[in-house]
Each structure stands twice: as C-alpha cells, then as structure tokens.
Write an enzyme that holds these catalytic residues in place. Sequence first.
Site, PDB file in Angstrom:
ATOM      1  CB  CYS A 108       0.175   1.967   4.046  1.00 35.18           C
ATOM      2  SG  CYS A 108      -1.515   1.386   3.849  1.00 35.18           S
ATOM      3  CB  CYS A 151      -0.915  -0.064   1.226  1.00 38.25           C
ATOM      4  SG  CYS A 151      -1.781   1.464   1.595  1.00 38.25           S
TER       5      CYS A 151
END
Length: 107
Positions: free
Chosen positions: A35, A32
């Site tokens: 993230c 991600c």
Amino acid sequence: MSNIQAVSDDTFESEVIESKVPVLVDFWAQWCSPCKAIAPMLDELNEKYQGKVKIVKLDVDQNPATPPKFGVRGIPTLILFMDGQVKATQVGLSSKADLMNFIDTHI
C-alpha cells in the site's frame, strides 16, 4: 506528503457514491507495505487525471464497515466507481503503467 483525500465510513456515500466524476478508491492500511509502495504512484495519477477522476483512500482498519460491502479482502485493493456503481476492481501492487491502463480502460 500525499495529496490524496482520505474518506471514511461516514463520508464514503457523499464523496464516492454520490460523486459526479468517476472515483478511484484505494483501500489500504498503515501496516501494508505494498500500500505504501503504491501511494506515490497514486499521487502522480491524481495530478494527471485531475478533473477526470477523483482518487481517494480509505484506511480499512479505521473504517471497517465499508470494505466488506465491496468484497475487499486483500489490500491494496483499488475500486473504480462510476455513477455510484463499481465499474472495476484491481487487487494487489501494480506498476504506474498498469494503473494508468486500468483507469483509461474504464473511464
């Protein structure tokens, strides 16, 4: 290197639910990109709020049992727990100022 403690399905209860201080959980995954972008901000906030808020991260791929319990569908998802209960949730990438506001509003 991150100074944020990792929690797992096995340690979530003891580290988050039973915590005496508010806990901000970062639900994330290795693949991600947002993230990864939020991680340095969380490191800074971990130092800023030391003693007031505990910040931990949970890898959703390695720990599949916990995210569905709290309705985590997209990542990054940040959930603030107080006294074992969900106090607030924020989904998606945020600025450092937004993250500070999110924490300050709810603790």
